[in-house]
Design a protein around this motif. Structure first.
Motif, PDB file in Angstrom:
ATOM      1  N   VAL A   4       0.848  -1.203   0.000  1.00 23.05           N
ATOM      2  CA  VAL A   4       0.000   0.000   0.000  1.00 23.05           C
ATOM      3  C   VAL A   4       0.877   1.244   0.000  1.00 23.05           C
ATOM      4  O   VAL A   4       0.644   2.188  -0.751  1.00 23.05           O
ATOM      5  N   ILE A   5       1.896   1.235   0.823  1.00 24.24           N
ATOM      6  CA  ILE A   5       2.812   2.377   0.917  1.00 24.24           C
ATOM      7  C   ILE A   5       3.543   2.580  -0.407  1.00 24.24           C
ATOM      8  O   ILE A   5       3.631   3.698  -0.913  1.00 24.24           O
ATOM      9  N   GLU A   6       4.040   1.490  -1.004  1.00 27.92           N
ATOM     10  CA  GLU A   6       4.742   1.595  -2.282  1.00 27.92           C
ATOM     11  C   GLU A   6       3.803   2.044  -3.396  1.00 27.92           C
ATOM     12  O   GLU A   6       4.170   2.896  -4.208  1.00 27.92           O
ATOM     13  N   ASN A   7       2.602   1.462  -3.457  1.00 24.39           N
ATOM     14  CA  ASN A   7       1.649   1.815  -4.509  1.00 24.39           C
ATOM     15  C   ASN A   7       1.267   3.288  -4.472  1.00 24.39           C
ATOM     16  O   ASN A   7       0.974   3.885  -5.501  1.00 24.39           O
ATOM     17  N   ARG A   8       1.256   3.865  -3.296  1.00 26.70           N
ATOM     18  CA  ARG A   8       0.911   5.287  -3.160  1.00 26.70           C
ATOM     19  C   ARG A   8       2.142   6.178  -3.181  1.00 26.70           C
ATOM     20  O   ARG A   8       2.061   7.368  -2.909  1.00 26.70           O
ATOM     21  N   LYS A   9       3.287   5.557  -3.474  1.00 26.04           N
ATOM     22  CA  LYS A   9       4.563   6.276  -3.578  1.00 26.04           C
ATOM     23  C   LYS A   9       4.883   7.081  -2.314  1.00 26.04           C
ATOM     24  O   LYS A   9       5.301   8.234  -2.368  1.00 26.04           O
ATOM     25  N   LEU A  10       4.666   6.431  -1.180  1.00 23.97           N
ATOM     26  CA  LEU A  10       4.942   7.074   0.107  1.00 23.97           C
ATOM     27  C   LEU A  10       6.135   6.453   0.817  1.00 23.97           C
ATOM     28  O   LEU A  10       6.380   6.742   1.980  1.00 23.97           O
ATOM     29  N   ASP A  11       6.904   5.619   0.115  1.00 29.69           N
ATOM     30  CA  ASP A  11       7.998   4.925   0.784  1.00 29.69           C
ATOM     31  C   ASP A  11       9.103   5.867   1.257  1.00 29.69           C
ATOM     32  O   ASP A  11       9.885   5.506   2.130  1.00 29.69           O
ATOM     33  N   GLU A  48      -6.839  -0.408   5.560  1.00 35.00           N
ATOM     34  CA  GLU A  48      -7.195   0.694   4.659  1.00 35.00           C
ATOM     35  C   GLU A  48      -7.864   1.835   5.429  1.00 35.00           C
ATOM     36  O   GLU A  48      -7.554   3.003   5.223  1.00 35.00           O
ATOM     37  N   THR A  52      -6.355   5.598   5.936  1.00 30.37           N
ATOM     38  CA  THR A  52      -7.096   6.791   5.534  1.00 30.37           C
ATOM     39  C   THR A  52      -7.413   7.703   6.720  1.00 30.37           C
ATOM     40  O   THR A  52      -7.249   8.922   6.638  1.00 30.37           O
ATOM     41  N   MET A  56      -2.734   8.984   7.012  1.00 30.43           N
ATOM     42  CA  MET A  56      -2.662  10.085   6.047  1.00 30.43           C
ATOM     43  C   MET A  56      -2.843  11.458   6.712  1.00 30.43           C
ATOM     44  O   MET A  56      -2.083  12.377   6.395  1.00 30.43           O
ATOM     45  N   GLU A  60      -0.006  14.347   6.500  1.00 34.44           N
ATOM     46  CA  GLU A  60      -0.309  15.685   5.997  1.00 34.44           C
ATOM     47  C   GLU A  60       0.037  16.758   7.028  1.00 34.44           C
ATOM     48  O   GLU A  60       0.572  17.815   6.674  1.00 34.44           O
TER      49      GLU A  60
END
Length: 72
Positions: A4-11, A48, A52, A56, A60
């Motif tokens: 999930v972290i990689e897919n959202r480019k948050l690594d 998930e 969320t 997140m 932020e």
């Protein structure tokens, strides 16, 4: 969780670290410490929503505070 972290480019923003017992052993799911808050019982089914609702907004907030340091 890592996918999930990689897919959202948050690594580059989120670090996963494993440890044995965080004082919350013998519970269903995993325990996640986010800043100084501890969340127990996180499962693939509930991740998930945790992501969320908790992760997140914390990310932020951190980004906003970090940017504020350089804006002044």
């Amino acid at each position: 969780f890592q996918k999930v972290i990689e897919n959202r480019k948050l690594d580059n923003d989120i670090t996963l670290a494993g440890s044995f017992c965080t004082g919350q052993c013998n519970r269903v799911g995993v325990t996640i410490t986010l800043n100084d808050d501890v969340y127990t019982g996180i499962t693939p089914e509930t991740f998930e929503r945790f992501f969320t609702d908790k992760l997140m907004p914390a990310l932020e907030k951190e980004r906003t505070e970090f940017n504020g340091v350089f804006d002044s």
